[in-house]
Design a protein around this motif. Sequence first.
Motif, PDB file in Angstrom:
ATOM      1  N   VAL A 203      15.082  -9.797   4.493  1.00 53.52           N
ATOM      2  CA  VAL A 203      15.682 -11.334   5.191  1.00 53.52           C
ATOM      3  C   VAL A 203      14.629 -11.948   5.547  1.00 53.52           C
ATOM      4  O   VAL A 203      14.192 -13.116   5.473  1.00 53.52           O
ATOM      5  CB  VAL A 203      16.692 -11.198   5.874  1.00 53.52           C
ATOM      6  CG1 VAL A 203      17.292 -12.768   6.643  1.00 53.52           C
ATOM      7  CG2 VAL A 203      18.086 -10.972   5.116  1.00 53.52           C
ATOM      8  N   GLU A 204      13.837 -11.312   6.509  1.00 55.50           N
ATOM      9  CA  GLU A 204      12.892 -11.803   7.168  1.00 55.50           C
ATOM     10  C   GLU A 204      11.660 -12.256   6.430  1.00 55.50           C
ATOM     11  O   GLU A 204      10.899 -13.113   6.728  1.00 55.50           O
ATOM     12  CB  GLU A 204      12.357 -10.804   8.163  1.00 55.50           C
ATOM     13  CG  GLU A 204      11.014 -11.217   9.007  1.00 55.50           C
ATOM     14  CD  GLU A 204      10.495 -10.144  10.136  1.00 55.50           C
ATOM     15  OE1 GLU A 204       9.471 -10.405  10.860  1.00 55.50           O
ATOM     16  OE2 GLU A 204      11.093  -9.069  10.187  1.00 55.50           O
ATOM     17  N   ALA A 205      11.331 -11.428   5.125  1.00 56.19           N
ATOM     18  CA  ALA A 205      10.305 -11.759   4.132  1.00 56.19           C
ATOM     19  C   ALA A 205      10.466 -12.828   3.230  1.00 56.19           C
ATOM     20  O   ALA A 205       9.645 -12.901   2.420  1.00 56.19           O
ATOM     21  CB  ALA A 205       9.693 -10.297   3.661  1.00 56.19           C
ATOM     22  N   THR A 206      11.726 -13.163   2.857  1.00 58.28           N
ATOM     23  CA  THR A 206      11.829 -13.814   1.727  1.00 58.28           C
ATOM     24  C   THR A 206      12.898 -15.027   2.166  1.00 58.28           C
ATOM     25  O   THR A 206      13.419 -15.358   3.289  1.00 58.28           O
ATOM     26  CB  THR A 206      12.675 -13.147   0.799  1.00 58.28           C
ATOM     27  OG1 THR A 206      13.893 -12.710   1.367  1.00 58.28           O
ATOM     28  CG2 THR A 206      12.191 -11.595   0.270  1.00 58.28           C
TER      29      THR A 206
ATOM     30  N   GLU B 233      18.175  -1.775   8.553  1.00 57.83           N
ATOM     31  CA  GLU B 233      16.581  -2.133   8.790  1.00 57.83           C
ATOM     32  C   GLU B 233      16.067  -2.766   7.570  1.00 57.83           C
ATOM     33  O   GLU B 233      15.166  -3.616   7.705  1.00 57.83           O
ATOM     34  CB  GLU B 233      15.767  -0.599   9.182  1.00 57.83           C
ATOM     35  CG  GLU B 233      14.494  -1.065   9.302  1.00 57.83           C
ATOM     36  CD  GLU B 233      13.944   0.426   9.499  1.00 57.83           C
ATOM     37  OE1 GLU B 233      12.468   0.517   9.455  1.00 57.83           O
ATOM     38  OE2 GLU B 233      14.344   1.652   9.920  1.00 57.83           O
TER      39      GLU B 233
ATOM     40  N   ASP C 299      17.257  -6.367   6.893  1.00 57.47           N
ATOM     41  CA  ASP C 299      16.626  -7.131   8.017  1.00 57.47           C
ATOM     42  C   ASP C 299      15.069  -7.663   7.571  1.00 57.47           C
ATOM     43  O   ASP C 299      14.561  -8.586   7.613  1.00 57.47           O
ATOM     44  CB  ASP C 299      16.465  -6.374   9.338  1.00 57.47           C
ATOM     45  CG  ASP C 299      17.871  -6.370  10.028  1.00 57.47           C
ATOM     46  OD1 ASP C 299      18.876  -7.146   9.613  1.00 57.47           O
ATOM     47  OD2 ASP C 299      17.936  -6.009  11.145  1.00 57.47           O
ATOM     48  N   ARG C 300      14.449  -6.467   7.133  1.00 58.08           N
ATOM     49  CA  ARG C 300      12.956  -6.630   6.731  1.00 58.08           C
ATOM     50  C   ARG C 300      12.950  -7.577   5.379  1.00 58.08           C
ATOM     51  O   ARG C 300      12.067  -8.557   5.174  1.00 58.08           O
ATOM     52  CB  ARG C 300      12.386  -5.247   6.333  1.00 58.08           C
ATOM     53  CG  ARG C 300      11.843  -4.409   7.293  1.00 58.08           C
ATOM     54  CD  ARG C 300      11.202  -3.078   6.544  1.00 58.08           C
ATOM     55  NE  ARG C 300      10.880  -2.167   7.617  1.00 58.08           N
ATOM     56  CZ  ARG C 300       9.869  -2.132   7.962  1.00 58.08           C
ATOM     57  NH1 ARG C 300       8.778  -2.873   7.808  1.00 58.08           N
ATOM     58  NH2 ARG C 300       9.422  -1.123   9.075  1.00 58.08           N
TER      59      ARG C 300
ATOM     60  N   ASP D  22      19.422 -14.896   3.050  1.00 58.07           N
ATOM     61  CA  ASP D  22      20.046 -14.799   4.397  1.00 58.07           C
ATOM     62  C   ASP D  22      20.765 -13.511   4.440  1.00 58.07           C
ATOM     63  O   ASP D  22      21.201 -13.055   5.336  1.00 58.07           O
ATOM     64  CB  ASP D  22      21.153 -15.870   4.553  1.00 58.07           C
ATOM     65  CG  ASP D  22      20.283 -17.333   4.633  1.00 58.07           C
ATOM     66  OD1 ASP D  22      19.343 -17.403   5.239  1.00 58.07           O
ATOM     67  OD2 ASP D  22      20.941 -18.149   3.943  1.00 58.07           O
ATOM     68  N   THR D  23      21.141 -12.869   3.155  1.00 60.20           N
ATOM     69  CA  THR D  23      21.851 -11.632   3.114  1.00 60.20           C
ATOM     70  C   THR D  23      21.434 -10.637   1.914  1.00 60.20           C
ATOM     71  O   THR D  23      20.958 -11.065   0.983  1.00 60.20           O
ATOM     72  CB  THR D  23      23.129 -11.897   3.276  1.00 60.20           C
ATOM     73  OG1 THR D  23      24.173 -10.922   3.208  1.00 60.20           O
ATOM     74  CG2 THR D  23      23.719 -12.790   1.921  1.00 60.20           C
TER      75      THR D  23
ATOM     76  N   THR E 131       2.495  -6.877   3.324  1.00 59.71           N
ATOM     77  CA  THR E 131       1.597  -7.255   4.094  1.00 59.71           C
ATOM     78  C   THR E 131       0.507  -8.050   3.389  1.00 59.71           C
ATOM     79  O   THR E 131       0.311  -8.060   2.018  1.00 59.71           O
ATOM     80  CB  THR E 131       0.684  -5.931   4.838  1.00 59.71           C
ATOM     81  OG1 THR E 131       0.106  -5.343   3.898  1.00 59.71           O
ATOM     82  CG2 THR E 131       1.947  -5.157   5.351  1.00 59.71           C
TER      83      THR E 131
ATOM     84  N   CYS F 225      12.257   1.162   2.972  1.00 56.55           N
ATOM     85  CA  CYS F 225      11.567   0.644   4.449  1.00 56.55           C
ATOM     86  C   CYS F 225       9.911   0.927   4.203  1.00 56.55           C
ATOM     87  O   CYS F 225       9.276   0.356   4.619  1.00 56.55           O
ATOM     88  CB  CYS F 225      12.463   1.179   5.551  1.00 56.55           C
ATOM     89  SG  CYS F 225      13.806   0.537   5.744  1.00 56.55           S
TER      90      CYS F 225
ATOM     91  N   GLU G  79       7.070  -1.623   4.239  1.00 58.48           N
ATOM     92  CA  GLU G  79       6.017  -1.572   5.439  1.00 58.48           C
ATOM     93  C   GLU G  79       4.674  -1.700   4.757  1.00 58.48           C
ATOM     94  O   GLU G  79       3.831  -2.438   5.355  1.00 58.48           O
ATOM     95  CB  GLU G  79       6.326  -0.230   5.991  1.00 58.48           C
ATOM     96  CG  GLU G  79       5.277  -0.021   7.388  1.00 58.48           C
ATOM     97  CD  GLU G  79       5.668   1.108   8.120  1.00 58.48           C
ATOM     98  OE1 GLU G  79       4.745   1.835   8.991  1.00 58.48           O
ATOM     99  OE2 GLU G  79       6.681   1.782   8.081  1.00 58.48           O
TER     100      GLU G  79
END
Length: 391
Positions: free
Chosen positions: A82-85, A76, A79-80, A88-89, A292, A284, A288
Amino acid sequence: MIPSILPTYNRAPLSFVKGEGAWLIEADGRRFLDLGAGIAVNAMGHAHPALVAALTEQAGKLWHTSNLYQIPKQQELADRLVEATFADTVFFTNSGTESCELAVKMARKFFYDAGQPERTDIIAFGGSFHGRSSAGIAAAGSEKMTKGFGPLLPGFKHVPWGDHEAFHAAIDDNTAAILIEPVQGEGGIRPLPDQCLKGLRDLCDERGILLIFDEVQCGVGRTGRLFAHEWAGVAPDIMMVAKGIGGGFPLGAVLATEPAASGMGAGTHGSTYGGNPLGCAVGCAVMEHVATPEFLGEVNRKAGLMRQRLEGLVAAHPDVFVGVRGLGLMLGLECKAANTDVVKAGYEALVVTVPAADNVIRLLPPLTITDDEIAEAITRLDAAASAVEAA
């Protein structure tokens, strides 16, 4: 007789037993305003309810299994990130020092697998700090870090901070990577100008060199962006992260693009504790909140307020301070008086700061500090400065 704790630290005579937001409570009951945040670690302050809840919930379920198995909270958090930066890994570590070790290995393995095993050199900069491991001290290169610990890990070149001519002269066919902090912390709160970060990115692309950013201290919202390099509109190939990502729980990470990480297959690296359920549950919760626009917008607003008040403090005490430097809530007061004297006077005024090189004191408050607490911080720093003047 040697103490039961190895005497490697020059500790202040303070014993904190409790923390609440931006406050530390000493064993004798005194309340200190914390402008150090555990050296930029407690991004959410002390005992933040969301972090306490995340840790408590996970502690009641599962503490540790090792990386022999899938770890849901680790997935989790990866994934957070990778999504925010740019990444890729992600590989999880326990500290910034461990992140440095992997970043060095990853860069060298990339060129080994590319059929260029001679490309092992990493260029680093004066005033840098990359941890206390063999790779970390070799990367920093200063006598303070390396004296007595030879032979040093080879393959590092050092150039003075800001010396473009020396930097370009250091690059050759054996250069694998450039390692730099977008904002030096230990080196005295020295931000690298945006145009320099852009120039580094362009140069690395042109010469086929990997770019490694050390955002252990300046990352995770500290400068008003999730990561400091975002201000320049560029991205690294590899990035070291720690400190704020765990909000006080020991947690670090290496973020990388897929090409840069291509050499790190099964068995090339590992960690027993890295990415354990407890650390990743807290990580996490940190992400969160910190990742933001609303939170980062508040960091920038409060940074502007604090810097304005600090400029007034400098003007009021010209015999103590020279100026303000830094970015976001990663600020430094350049001192005319000895910075250690200012830090000690701060203890008497019940405010915690952190010394750095270049005769600077670091101001690294929790990112959750309030406007009223900023006003109180200036009042206490003013009292500390007056005490230094009187002495």
